[in-house]
Design an enzyme around this catalytic site. Structure first.
Site, PDB file in Angstrom:
ATOM      1  N   CYS A 238       0.820  -1.221   0.000  1.00 52.79           N
ATOM      2  CA  CYS A 238       0.000   0.000   0.000  1.00 52.79           C
ATOM      3  C   CYS A 238       0.847   1.261   0.000  1.00 52.79           C
ATOM      4  CB  CYS A 238      -0.943  -0.014   1.189  1.00 52.79           C
ATOM      5  SG  CYS A 238      -1.895  -1.558   1.289  1.00 52.79           S
TER       6      CYS A 238
ATOM      7  N   HIS B 202      -9.151   3.743  -1.272  1.00 53.54           N
ATOM      8  CA  HIS B 202      -7.795   3.182  -1.142  1.00 53.54           C
ATOM      9  C   HIS B 202      -7.473   2.252  -2.313  1.00 53.54           C
ATOM     10  CE1 HIS B 202      -4.151   1.620   0.398  1.00 53.54           C
ATOM     11  NE2 HIS B 202      -4.605   0.721   1.232  1.00 53.54           N
TER      12      HIS B 202
END
Lengths: 410, 410
Positions: A86, A335
């Protein structure tokens, strides 16, 4: 060592887009970034590109960087994919800054992209799972919500942090995201809604978890030698820090802090000659509500253990002393793994340019971005600073374009 | 801009190792690299790390960099995975050099690793396939041997290149690899064997294709400010070049050259102030025999179309005018995707250090490495130069360790 400046940034909408591909989303973000450069920026000016992506769904797992660069008409230049789960996007920006500082490029594109909503939930769980500790976490059934739930439980046990504290993060970020035309979940929520939502992994409820999102974001970084060709609104990369750690949470000494975030922040602050007291706003990695609370402490915004009362005080709201996640954060903005870090830089650029529309942090001059990979196996922190104009009487150079929604497009 | 130097490099054996993991192979390569540093190098001296890997088999697709770095005791430093398919390793070295030149690190580890032999052939085909053009090549049934077969057919049609020319590459590289204790396929082959082997993708036979391999290789790059702490045998990174291109072969203007290789070589030669005539040996990306022939032309070792006669002349044999792939190349040494580029740098380091054992190129002073991703979607070229000693009378500094097999270990 040439200084690096951000002269443009933009993103696609974040959301669920069955009619888009990773190529089309990247192209949208690329054009938005180019459009945001006050004096314009021809693609032929770009010397190099870095692309952050995890490759959720298994699409173009090798060479995704060249694939998207080619799609937007960038051929014959170096293009490198960087990946730190991420934190892939933040890592791409860091490599772009390094290329500028190394003197090997004057204009560098840092992009990120992810398409996640066209595969099953099980598939998403697999693709995120292989960014966690594969052998001893994923294969024993631990998910990312499970890992962060352990961190939340530990913080609650050690510091009297409550479920309501977690919910305050959700309420604040949804309030901000509702003002962001590019956000995935553009609605507000109440403290009660967040607290009483279904449990995902105890103590985390649905509103303590970010969504699964498609999207792309791009950032244009240039050297001090050429910055004046593109803008006279100089937004400097004042500091960069990064650190890695054990991938598995169980391998670390603490569950109530992210050591990689602390180390990355320390490096970035030192490089910039700044401290947390200088930061006007921050985009932090709130994949789960507990992650934002840990970020407050790891980045020095409050003392260890004080994050719960700190968010409850309203200090990090849009009109607070230190607005955090004015974009809506991962929670509301969304996200899309590889695009999250570059999306944070895009928000910071528009905040510092005064083009963040309804979610503008008034008078913002120094912004911090904080991007985490996995449960803390990697972290990247950037500090951006809007420099004061060199000569106040000079109005002849390029000026930033006004925009109500952040100059971004889709 | 600080100059970058290679002070150590090493690799695991390349081969099929059912009892090893990507962690254990990486650790072997890491220790071999540290052991090769004349004055030693403590892990605490390492400021940053880059790791190249494709993640064949789906093991640790996110954060593989931090995972292997943690395993060898590197915590709290920045660790970033870079991936450009089969050019992942070369890209990792390039980022390490950038970090040195940017002044953000003095000692950087560039590593690469891949485990491929514990999954089925179908799985290998999938994992390599997603590094090709996914949508219009892989999903329509094209494999990498198929793509390179098209390049071979085109070169044969345009330049009278023959199957025997391809076989000369195999014969030479197997002769070299038979001398390399770390090579996967340590045996010689004859021209007849190579030519008459079963067809994989016409006109490529089994001996015109590299094997599926496990392995790891690491390179230690330091800045000029600290190089003297580690060695007085100064091996400088004289030039670096990289370029990207369309991922799909069908998207390019030519099938008889790799434009990304040409561009990467041009950049590296220009940065070094060198040309192909200065190169004493080269490690080139011979995933298929045709790829080595194209490399001769793209890197300027011979004129376009002359690669067939050039290899037949013996010019690129170990005792020829320009030895190519003294290590055995991908063909014989093996091709563990992410480790191939760092493995090339390891071979170049040991050749320039005079520690390449039976496969030593006598008097080697300048070496070139050439790493290609996919069918040419990315390419990275490095030029290494052994500098003349600064003061010939000074014998007090550290001296390179002698080794019969390249100072590497497993």
């Amino acid at each position: 060592m040439p200084e690096a400046y951000v002269v443009g940034a933009g993103q696609s909408d974040f959301g669920s887009f069955p009619d888009e591909t990773y190529r089309s989303l990247f192209a949208t973000a690329f054009e938005a970034a180019r459009d945001s450069v006050p004096a314009g920026l021809d693609r032929s000016a770009i010397d190099e590109a870095y692309v952050g992506t995890l490759g959720v769904g298994g699409r173009q797992l090798g060479l995704p960087g060249p694939a998207v660069a080619d799609h937007v008409g960038l051929d014959g230049i170096p293009v490198t994919r960087v990946e730190n789960a991420c934190a892939a996007g933040g890592s791409a920006v860091r490599q772009a800054v390094n290329a500028i500082r190394a003197g090997s490029a004057d204009v560098v594109l840092a992009g990120g992209v992810e398409v996640m909503t066209d595969v099953s939930n099980d598939a998403v769980r697999f693709w995120l799972g292989v960014s966690g500790e594969t052998e001893w976490e994923r294969l024993s059934g631990t998910t990312f919500s499970g890992v962060y739930a352990q961190m939340a439980s530990a913080h609650m046990a050690e510091y009297d942090t409550t479920t309501e504290h977690l919910s305050h993060v959700a309420v604040k970020n949804h309030a901000n995201g509702a003002k962001n035309p590019h956000a995935h979940l553009r609605f507000e929520c109440s403290l009660e809604q967040a607290t009483n939502a279904p449990t995902v992994a105890d103590p985390l409820t649905l509103f303590h978890c970010c969504p699964t999102t498609d999207g792309a974001a791009c950032v244009l970084v240039v050297s001090e030698d050429v910055v004046e060709e593109f803008t006279d609104e100089r937004i400097r990369v004042a500091g960069v820090g990064a650190a890695a750690d054990s991938v598995g949470l169980f391998q670390r000494d603490t569950y109530t802090a992210v050591p990689a975030s602390q180390q990355a922040a320390e490096t970035a602050y030192a490089e910039a000659g700044m401290g947390p007291e200088d930061v006007d706003f921050a985009e932090v990695h709130d994949c789960f509500a507990i992650a934002e609370l840990l970020a407050y402490e790891d980045l020095g915004f409050c003392e260890p253990g004080e994050a719960g009362p700190y968010v409850e005080s309203g200090a990090t709201k849009l009109d607070g002393e230190l607005p955090v996640n004015p974009s809506g954060g991962l929670k509301s903005k969304g996200h899309p793994i590889g695009a999250t870090g570059t999306g944070q830089l895009s928000e910071a650029f528009h905040q510092l340019s005064g083009t963040a529309g309804e979610r503008q942090v008034e008078g913002a001059r120094i912004g911090l971005t904080h991007n985490v990979g996995g449960s803390g196996g990697a972290a990247v922190v950037h500090l951006l600073e809007r420099e004061e104009p060199r000569s106040s009487g000079d109005a002849s150079g390029p000026r930033p374009r006004a925009s109500e929604d952040g100059g971004e497009a889709r």
